[in-house]
Design an enzyme around this catalytic site. Structure first.
Site, PDB file in Angstrom:
ATOM      1  N   ASP A   8      11.215 -12.924   0.667  1.00 36.54           N
ATOM      2  CA  ASP A   8      10.785 -11.699  -0.001  1.00 36.54           C
ATOM      3  C   ASP A   8      11.319 -10.534   0.833  1.00 36.54           C
ATOM      4  OD1 ASP A   8       9.438  -9.795  -1.555  1.00 36.54           O
ATOM      5  OD2 ASP A   8       7.598  -9.950  -0.389  1.00 36.54           O
ATOM      6  N   SER A   9      11.304  -9.350   0.239  1.00 32.59           N
ATOM      7  CA  SER A   9      11.697  -8.165   0.978  1.00 32.59           C
ATOM      8  C   SER A   9      10.715  -7.870   2.110  1.00 32.59           C
ATOM      9  CB  SER A   9      11.741  -6.967   0.034  1.00 32.59           C
ATOM     10  OG  SER A   9      10.479  -6.814  -0.591  1.00 32.59           O
ATOM     11  N   CYS A  71      10.186 -12.461  -4.760  1.00 31.28           N
ATOM     12  CA  CYS A  71      10.315 -11.006  -4.799  1.00 31.28           C
ATOM     13  C   CYS A  71      10.681 -10.624  -6.232  1.00 31.28           C
ATOM     14  CB  CYS A  71      11.402 -10.561  -3.826  1.00 31.28           C
ATOM     15  SG  CYS A  71      11.780  -8.791  -3.906  1.00 31.28           S
ATOM     16  N   GLU A 150       0.934  -1.783   1.458  1.00 34.91           N
ATOM     17  CA  GLU A 150       1.443  -1.850   2.837  1.00 34.91           C
ATOM     18  C   GLU A 150       0.541  -1.087   3.809  1.00 34.91           C
ATOM     19  OE1 GLU A 150       4.924  -2.704   4.210  1.00 34.91           O
ATOM     20  OE2 GLU A 150       4.693  -4.237   2.670  1.00 34.91           O
ATOM     21  N   CYS A 182       5.385  -7.894  -9.270  1.00 37.61           N
ATOM     22  CA  CYS A 182       5.818  -7.651  -7.887  1.00 37.61           C
ATOM     23  C   CYS A 182       4.883  -8.440  -6.988  1.00 37.61           C
ATOM     24  CB  CYS A 182       5.712  -6.160  -7.599  1.00 37.61           C
ATOM     25  SG  CYS A 182       5.794  -5.731  -5.865  1.00 37.61           S
ATOM     26  N   HIS A 184       3.669  -7.908  -4.207  1.00 42.48           N
ATOM     27  CA  HIS A 184       2.638  -7.167  -3.467  1.00 42.48           C
ATOM     28  C   HIS A 184       1.354  -6.988  -4.283  1.00 42.48           C
ATOM     29  CE1 HIS A 184       5.446  -6.158  -0.337  1.00 42.48           C
ATOM     30  NE2 HIS A 184       4.600  -5.313   0.231  1.00 42.48           N
TER      31      HIS A 184
HETATM   32  N1  DGL Z   1       8.517  -7.641  -2.818  1.00 40.68           N
HETATM   33  C1  DGL Z   1       8.968  -6.603  -3.715  1.00 40.68           C
HETATM   34  C2  DGL Z   1       8.854  -7.076  -5.153  1.00 40.68           C
HETATM   35  O1  DGL Z   1       8.264  -8.093  -5.442  1.00 40.68           O
HETATM   36  C3  DGL Z   1       8.173  -5.328  -3.538  1.00 40.68           C
HETATM   37  C4  DGL Z   1       8.512  -4.568  -2.321  1.00 40.68           C
HETATM   38  C5  DGL Z   1       9.883  -3.924  -2.374  1.00 40.68           C
HETATM   39  O2  DGL Z   1      10.064  -2.922  -3.070  1.00 40.68           O
HETATM   40  O3  DGL Z   1      10.741  -4.443  -1.705  1.00 40.68           O
HETATM   41  O4  DGL Z   1       9.343  -6.435  -6.041  1.00 40.68           O
END
Ligand code: DGL
Length: 265
Positions: A8-9, A71, A150, A182, A184
């Protein structure tokens, strides 16, 4: 090591790790969270593709048998490029989450929440209407939600106001299902449920984990002793607290080794 790679990011993909551990306790997992370069959701498609290729290359170096892209942004914008590049199977979160949303919806009105990149790609909408051509999809870009999560502000007034605003259009349209596109957003699930009572909530990370478990079982790729290795590209402030919020398992700790994703091609 064999097993499955998940990236993931940032740390949101740890929800998918948690889910996969629940589904396949014996599976070995390697996770990479690109905390140094988060957010991906505001970046160009070209940059997301480059970052995703590097993240996946790191996991491939760990000899994983399959990769789950936990992600929403990468799954929406770079999945085909990744599949073309890699020789291991790659699972994204978009198709599995769209399937679950279509199954859950009675009135075929589905709201989709995601990052700017995800919503701009139109990937969830395409996946939903492919499965249910007459579905009405109300997509909302939610740029404030990742920073809210976050910063640990999920229970406060800021989260409440932001969500009230983002949920206006899908609720006004009568959506009976909301796809949290997403990884998050699961940390906002209770808040969303309280603002959208009676609406089914689909968690993209969880849907991706379900699809990955199916793929591994079908291809007899379940190996290991339940070992989980976690790597990150940075240890930002509040890192451990946030990681635990997503993972909810103090017995698993991140490797002290910091991975420079730029090194991987
Ligand atoms: N993990 C990213 C997603 O699922 C969200 C965070 C980002 O913008 O990198 O889209």
């Amino acid at each position: 090591m064999r097993g499955v790679g998940i990236f993931d990011s940032g740390l949101g993909g740890l929800c998918a790790v948690r889910e996969l551990r629940r589904l396949l306790p014996e599976e070995d997992i390697v996770y990479f969270g690109d905390v140094a370069r988060i957010p991906y959701g505001t970046r160009s498609r070209e940059t997301v593709c480059r970052y995703a290729a590097q993240d996946a290359a790191f996991l491939v170096s760990k000899n994983v048998d399959a990769i789950l892209v936990a992600c929403g942004t990468v799954s929406s914008t770079a999945l085909e490029e990744l599949k073309a590049r890699l020789s291991v199977p790659v699972v994204g979160v978009v198709e599995p989450a769209a399937e679950e949303a279509v199954k859950a919806s009675r009135n075929r009105k589905i709201g989709v929440l995601g990052t700017q990149g995800t919503i701009a790609s139109g990937a969830y909408k395409r996946a939903i209407t492919r499965l249910s051509p007459d579905a009405q999809v109300v997509s909302v870009a939610c740029p404030l939600l990742v920073p809210i999560v976050e910063n640990g502000e999920t229970d406060g007034e800021i989260a409440h106001l932001a969500l009230q605003n983002y949920l206006k259009a899908p609720l006004a349209a009568g959506c009976d299902t909301l796809l949290l596109g997403c990884t998050h957003y699961p940390l906002l699930k209770d808040k969303i449920a309280s603002l959208a009572p009676g609406v089914a909530l689909i968690d993209a990370g969880q849907a991706g984990a379900n699809a990955t478990a199916r793929l591994l079982r079908e291809n007899r790729l379940v190996y290991g002793t339940g070992k989980t290795e976690l790597y990150t590209s940075d240890f930002s402030q509040g890192f451990s607290t946030l990681a635990q919020r997503f993972l909810q398992d103090e017995s698993i700790q991140f490797s002290k080794e910091k991975v420079n994703a730029e090194d991987w091609k």
